[in-house]
Each structure stands twice: as structure tokens, then as C-alpha cells.
Scaffold this motif. Structure first.
Motif, PDB file in Angstrom:
ATOM      1  N   LEU A 353       0.852  -1.180   0.000  1.00 17.42           N
ATOM      2  CA  LEU A 353       0.000   0.000   0.000  1.00 17.42           C
ATOM      3  C   LEU A 353       0.891   1.233   0.000  1.00 17.42           C
ATOM      4  O   LEU A 353       1.614   1.492   0.971  1.00 17.42           O
ATOM      5  CB  LEU A 353      -0.918  -0.018   1.221  1.00 17.42           C
ATOM      6  N   GLU A 354       0.879   1.978  -1.105  1.00 19.15           N
ATOM      7  CA  GLU A 354       1.799   3.107  -1.257  1.00 19.15           C
ATOM      8  C   GLU A 354       1.595   4.154  -0.173  1.00 19.15           C
ATOM      9  O   GLU A 354       2.531   4.840   0.217  1.00 19.15           O
ATOM     10  CB  GLU A 354       1.606   3.752  -2.634  1.00 19.15           C
ATOM     11  N   ASN A 355       0.363   4.297   0.296  1.00 18.50           N
ATOM     12  CA  ASN A 355       0.071   5.341   1.274  1.00 18.50           C
ATOM     13  C   ASN A 355       0.212   4.852   2.710  1.00 18.50           C
ATOM     14  O   ASN A 355      -0.257   5.478   3.640  1.00 18.50           O
ATOM     15  CB  ASN A 355      -1.364   5.860   1.060  1.00 18.50           C
ATOM     16  N   GLY A 383      -8.611   1.398  -3.274  1.00 20.54           N
ATOM     17  CA  GLY A 383      -7.674   1.231  -4.372  1.00 20.54           C
ATOM     18  C   GLY A 383      -7.842  -0.121  -5.041  1.00 20.54           C
ATOM     19  O   GLY A 383      -8.273  -1.093  -4.413  1.00 20.54           O
ATOM     20  N   PRO A 391       2.618  -2.354  -6.231  1.00 19.05           N
ATOM     21  CA  PRO A 391       2.098  -1.270  -5.393  1.00 19.05           C
ATOM     22  C   PRO A 391       0.625  -0.967  -5.690  1.00 19.05           C
ATOM     23  O   PRO A 391       0.189  -1.006  -6.846  1.00 19.05           O
ATOM     24  CB  PRO A 391       2.985  -0.074  -5.767  1.00 19.05           C
ATOM     25  N   THR A 392      -0.131  -0.676  -4.630  1.00 23.10           N
ATOM     26  CA  THR A 392      -1.547  -0.302  -4.754  1.00 23.10           C
ATOM     27  C   THR A 392      -1.722   1.108  -4.212  1.00 23.10           C
ATOM     28  O   THR A 392      -1.418   1.374  -3.046  1.00 23.10           O
ATOM     29  CB  THR A 392      -2.447  -1.279  -3.976  1.00 23.10           C
ATOM     30  N   ARG A 393      -2.172   2.005  -5.090  1.00 22.39           N
ATOM     31  CA  ARG A 393      -2.377   3.388  -4.664  1.00 22.39           C
ATOM     32  C   ARG A 393      -3.782   3.541  -4.105  1.00 22.39           C
ATOM     33  O   ARG A 393      -4.757   3.124  -4.721  1.00 22.39           O
ATOM     34  CB  ARG A 393      -2.175   4.353  -5.825  1.00 22.39           C
ATOM     35  N   LEU A 394      -3.861   4.138  -2.925  1.00 26.60           N
ATOM     36  CA  LEU A 394      -5.141   4.370  -2.265  1.00 26.60           C
ATOM     37  C   LEU A 394      -5.555   5.821  -2.443  1.00 26.60           C
ATOM     38  O   LEU A 394      -4.733   6.733  -2.307  1.00 26.60           O
ATOM     39  CB  LEU A 394      -5.035   4.044  -0.768  1.00 26.60           C
ATOM     40  N   ARG A 395      -6.815   6.035  -2.747  1.00 28.45           N
ATOM     41  CA  ARG A 395      -7.329   7.398  -2.878  1.00 28.45           C
ATOM     42  C   ARG A 395      -8.522   7.577  -1.951  1.00 28.45           C
ATOM     43  O   ARG A 395      -9.257   6.617  -1.665  1.00 28.45           O
ATOM     44  CB  ARG A 395      -7.740   7.679  -4.320  1.00 28.45           C
TER      45      ARG A 395
END
Length: 606
Positions: A353-355, A383, A391-395
Motif C-alpha cells: 500500500l503506497e500510502n 484502491g 504497489p496499490t495506490r489508495l485514494r
């Protein structure tokens, strides 16, 4: 106690005799009444021994308090159509608890029957106690702890004997029974109806009054033909046409085959749908292995299925959805924002999780989307899981709209919709996000818990029921079950019924299967630490999960056909970090905990 009360109590203890018969008992919850667990193959073990009340008519020269207590004891018997209980009433008193009564359930030993006035051949008797809940006229249970305070009026009848001349308004068509009486006279059964899309079945748990164990197959089919309870009726579909009746002497069970002969109205219904509902409902009985459906005496076969049907023929309608027949694999959060999946008891990285790490993570049932909360729980993030495990970007998809607002952990239904609740200042707002569409807030009129803080919301695999942890103005947590209705693009969640008052400070819950919740909470009347419990959604008695606690438990997760998982800080095992724990013997819910892997916030899809 007064001498009068003690003499009355001693006399009433001789009012009933019991005989042992074969069947099983339903159970309503009481504070601190916890039992060991059992596999949830059936709602109740119907063939355990139980005792039946043989009612005794009023004796000569019984006093008003004796008459009232004798009436209450006799009304707990269903064998004679309450004929003996009616002998305690004056002839002109109208009392119609048949065929299906509403029941006020009171705590064992809490009822007091006290004579308050006697004058000129008239008497008043006051009955007080602690109510646990109510069984509605259609068998639906609702936990409702409060005080019982009922007034009975009596008069001298023929032969100058005391009889009840006026019942309390609440009992003119109902019963006042102890929890023990309900255990003896009722069975908890599931009736099955279809979700609106006609794909999966939804269990509708009822308390069914039982007079004879041999009549149970017929009773449960007649209950099914009546349709869903009022609570669930608007959220499900029924395949049986109106007016459909059970013909002949009822359901015949021979060599494991239950033959159900329905009236000609059933010919207008969907044969496959009726068969699935009947098979899933009757399969709760140990003696039923197969089903044969007849309409007006002629055997009917659903398309592709022979005249003798088995539960396997309707496996696709499993209330637990596609996961009901296969084991679930769990996820957990590892160090450094890593998302792991458990394969053969080993955590295997599936994404980073990138964040950073999430609070209260969840993943969609198709395992494509992950969601959770930001650190302050004031926003929902989401995400797409990378197929390669990269990598998984979370918004951020939802932010709190109210000062101090926090969200519940996201939950997913089988339609791909994500659900969460924002709470602030004693109120809450339901948010949903349909797949591929922006999130929307459900109107207050479509949200049944708008006047409460909501600590948790979890959607059942059937997509029709939701379990919630509701916090009232006195900061007491209560588990409630609500229904979900869909009308085109409009979705509502309403009438959340309390199902148990046993647990307080409830922290987390998850659907173990279609019938039970796995709950992390604290028992009423104790100051013990948070422990895991199983809680039947029917309103039955709760049970412990695991022997004691592996440490300070922080979360709980469960899924159909999968072990219950908790995360805990375990003394002596790197106690600064959480470990994921499960039962050493999944078939024994009171076995010890095995804290087998480092990590925190374990969760299953959904």
C-alpha cells in the motif's frame, strides 16, 4: 418475601408435572447466559431431549394469586389448545392465543405475583418481573429488556370459585412466559425465501410453538407457506403463490424422503423456486434427506432435477453465496504497509500500500478492490489491487461531512457495493458506493439508524441483511439486525431489530455464516476483558469462542466455512506487536488459541 407470597410459591410449584419427549429447545438470550459452541449446520439440535408441561386445572378454593400463577403455568402448554388454561378464566373472557401467539418473555425467577386488593367478590393481582424480549405473532424475536407490570382482575364465578375476569390488554391474544417455558415449548427454525434477484436464499429465523415432534415437518412447511415475517417481507421474494396450502395429513417422511403435497394454487408458482425453499427449510430436520414435491397429488419435477430432490440440487442457492461451499483465504496487514494473504498458514505478500497501512481494512468479494479508513477514521480510502501484486495506490473516496465524524470499516455486498456509516454527535449517515460509480449518501428516510452512533456495519453474504453495533445515548452498545431493500437504483437499510442484550461494550462483529455472528465484546454484569462470542441472529443463546483469550484482543474476523481469526497482543510473544490467532481445533469452539503468525487486522473478503 411475605408469608403469603411464600405459601403461594410453594403451592404453584406443584401445579405442573413434566414428561420427557424427543425434540429440542429454542433459547432466548439472558444476561450472562453463555454456552459452549456447536457447528452451525442446523439452527437447533431438534432431537435433544426436552420436557413438556402437563397443565393442571385450578384446584378447589384456590386464592386469586394461585389462580393467576396457575394460569401462567398452564398457558405454557401447547398440547391441548390451551384448554386447561381457559379453565382459569370466566366463561365470558375472550382469550385467543391460537394458532400463533405473541409472547412476552421474562427472566427466569424474576416474576412476582402479588395480591393487591380483595373486596366484594372482586380481586386484583399484580404481576411484575424483568422482560427479556418479545416473540411477535409471526415468530420474529426482538430483544427488549424492560420491566413487566401487568394487572389481572378476578371475580367469584360458579361454585363461588375465583376466576380471572379480565386479562391485561397485552395478553388478550398473547402469552406471558418465562425463558424456561420458551425453551420447552418453542423451536428456533429457519424459513427460506429468495433475495430479490432470485439467486440466493435468505434465512428468516422464527420461534415456532411445538406440540408434537412428529408434526414438526408439517408445522414448518405451513409456516413457510404463510410467507416471511413482517420484518423481512418487503426485502425478499416468495415462490409460493397466495393461497397455497399443505394437503392431506401433512408432510410424509418415509426412508428420509419428505413428500410435500401442495394445493392446486401452487401450479401457478415457480416449481424450482418452491422446491429450493422447501428443501432448504426441511433439511434442518435430521430425518429429512430428500424432497418429493406434489401438487394436488401429482409429482412435479423442476427442470433438470428428478422427482426426488436432494440438498445438492439447490446448492447454488446457498445463503452464504459462492463462498458457502469452499474455504475462504484470509488477508492481514504486515509490516511497512504490506498486504499479505494467508496460503497454507504462511503470509504471502500480494500488494504494497503506497500510502502506508490502513485502519479497518476490507476487500471486495471478488478480491479486486481494497478499502479502509485513514488513521483518524475520518475518511474512507480505496484502491484497485494490482494483479501482479505490485504497489496499490489508495485514494480518498469519502470524507467526513460532520464535525468529529468517523466511519465504520467498509463492508461489501455480493453486488459489489461498498457500505460504510459516518457517525457524529449521536447521529449517523449511511454511505454506499456502487461499483464504478461515485459514493452517495442514503437519505435519512432510508436509513433506520440515523438517530444513533454506529460502531460497525457488516452486510451478510445474501445481501439482504445487515448487522450493526449501535451505541445509544448512554453509550451502551447493542447488536441489531436490519434489512436491505432495493428498488431499482434506490437502496435503503431499515428496521434494525435488537437480537441480544447479553453483551455490552461490543467492539467488532463479522458474519460467521448465514445464521451466526462472530462478536468481540464484554458480557453484561461482568468487568472481564473483551472476548470473542458467537451470537445467533435468531435471538438464541450466545456461546463462547475459544478457551479464554490469547492476550489483549483488538479485532475479530470470520467468514463462511472459515476459522474465526483475532488479532491480539500476546504476552511473551513480541507483545509490542500484534499476532493473528485462530482456534487449534476449528471444530471445537472452546479449543485453545494458536497465535500462528505476526500481523494485525486479519480480514476475509466482504
Amino acid at each position: 418475601m411475605t408469608g403469603t407470597w411464600m405459601r403461594m410459591s410453594a403451592r404453584v410449584s406443584a401445579l405442573v408435572s413434566v414428561v420427557g419427549l424427543l425434540a429440542a429447545c429454542a433459547s432466548v438470550p439472558t444476561g450472562g447466559r453463555v454456552t459452549g459452541g456447536r457447528p452451525a449446520e442446523r439452527t437447533e439440535p431438534f432431537d435433544d431431549p426436552y420436557v413438556r408441561i402437563v397443565p393442571v386445572p385450578p384446584g378447589r378454593d384456590w386464592q386469586p394469586s394461585d389462580i393467576v400463577n396457575g394460569f401462567l403455568s398452564a398457558s405454557a402448554s401447547f398440547d391441548d389448545g390451551h384448554g386447561v388454561a381457559r379453565e382459569y378464566l370466566l366463561r365470558e373472557v375472550r382469550w385467543w392465543p391460537e394458532p400463533w401467539p405473541s409472547v412476552t418473555v421474562y427472566e427466569n425467577g424474576s416474576l412476582e405475583v402479588i395480591l393487591s386488593r380483595t373486596e366484594d367478590g372482586q380481586a386484583t393481582v399484580q404481576v411484575t418481573g424483568n422482560q427479556l424480549g418479545i416473540i411477535r405473532f409471526d415468530g420474529q424475536y426482538e430483544a427488549e429488556p424492560r420491566s413487566v407490570n401487568e394487572t389481572f382482575h378476578l371475580a367469584k364465578g360458579p361454585q363461588n370459585q375465583w376466576r380471572i375476569s379480565q386479562l391485561p390488554t397485552s395478553l388478550t391474544s398473547g402469552l406471558l412466559l418465562s425463558q424456561r417455558d420458551v425453551d420447552r415449548a418453542f423451536r428456533t427454525m429457519n424459513l427460506y425465501f429468495f433475495a430479490p434477484d432470485g439467486q440466493v436464499l435468505v434465512p428468516n429465523a422464527i420461534f415456532l410453538p411445538l406440540g408434537n415432534r412428529q408434526d414438526l415437518p408439517s408445522q414448518i412447511v405451513r409456516a413457510l407457506l404463510k410467507g416471511p415475517t413482517v420484518w423481512l417481507r418487503s426485502a425478499v421474494r416468495n415462490s409460493f403463490p397466495p393461497g397455497t396450502r399443505l394437503l392431506g395429513d401433512g408432510v410424509r417422511v418415509t426412508d428420509g424422503v419428505a413428500t410435500v403435497n401442495l394445493s392446486r394454487e401452487a401450479a401457478r408458482g415457480n416449481i424450482a423456486g418452491m422446491s429450493a425453499q422447501l428443501m432448504w427449510t426441511l433439511r434442518q430436520l435430521a430425518e429429512v434427506k430428500y424432497l418429493k414435491l406434489e401438487i394436488d397429488g401429482k409429482a412435479r419435477s423442476p427442470g433438470g432435477v428428478g422427482p426426488t430432490q436432494s440438498p445438492e440440487d439447490w446448492r447454488a442457492n446457498n445463503p452464504d453465496g459462492a463462498t458457502g461451499g469452499s474455504p475462504q483465504q484470509a488477508y492481514l496487514q504486515g509490516p511497512g504497509g504490506r498486504l499479505d494473504q494467508l496460503f497454507a498458514d504462511r503470509p504471502t505478500p500480494v500488494a504494497t500500500l503506497e500510502n502506508g497501512t490502513l485502519s479497518d481494512p476490507s476487500i471486495s468479494l471478488d478480491r479486486r478492490v481494497i478499502a479502509g479508513l485513514g488513521e483518524a477514521r475520518d475518511r474512507v480510502v480505496m484502491g484497485e489491487l494490482a494483479i501482479s501484486g505490485g504497489p496499490t495506490r489508495l485514494r480518498t473516496v469519502i470524507s467526513a461531512r460532520h464535525r468529529g465524524g468517523t466511519f465504520t470499516s467498509p463492508s461489501w455486498d455480493r453486488h459489489g457495493t461498498m457500505w460504510t456509516v459516518e457517525s457524529a454527535g449521536g447521529r449517523s449517515w449511511l454511505w454506499i458506493k456502487l461499483s464504478g460509480k461515485p459514493p452517495v449518501r442514503v437519505a435519512d428516510t432510508g436509513w433506520g439508524l440515523s438517530g444513533y452512533n454506529v460502531r460497525e456495519l457488516r452486510i451478510a453474504q445474501d445481501g439482504v441483511r445487515a448487522a450493526a453495533i449501535v451505541v445509544d445515548g448512554e453509550r451502551r452498545a447493542q447488536i441489531r439486525i436490519g434489512r436491505i431493500e432495493r428498488n431499482g437504483s434506490t437502496v435503503t437499510a431499515g428496521e434494525f431489530l435488537p437480537i441480544s442484550s447479553e453483551l455490552v461494550d461490543v467492539a467488532h462483529l463479522a458474519w460467521q455464516d448465514a445464521d451466526e455472528l462472530a462478536v468481540l465484546g464484554r458480557l453484561q454484569r461482568t468487568t472481564a476483558q473483551m472476548l470473542p462470542y458467537r451470537v445467533p441472529v435468531s435471538g438464541g443463546k450466545i456461546g463462547g469462542i475459544g478457551f479464554g483469550a490469547p492476550g489483549e484482543i483488538g479485532s475479530i474476523s470470520a467468514a463462511p466455512n472459515a476459522p474465526v481469526l483475532v488479532s491480539a497482543k500476546v504476552p511473551g510473544k513480541d507483545s509490542e506487536n500484534d499476532r493473528v490467532c485462530r482456534l487449534t481445533d476449528p471444530q471445537d469452539r472452546l479449543s485453545e488459541w494458536d497465535c500462528f503468525v505476526a500481523g494485525h487486522d486479519p480480514f476475509y473478503p466482504g
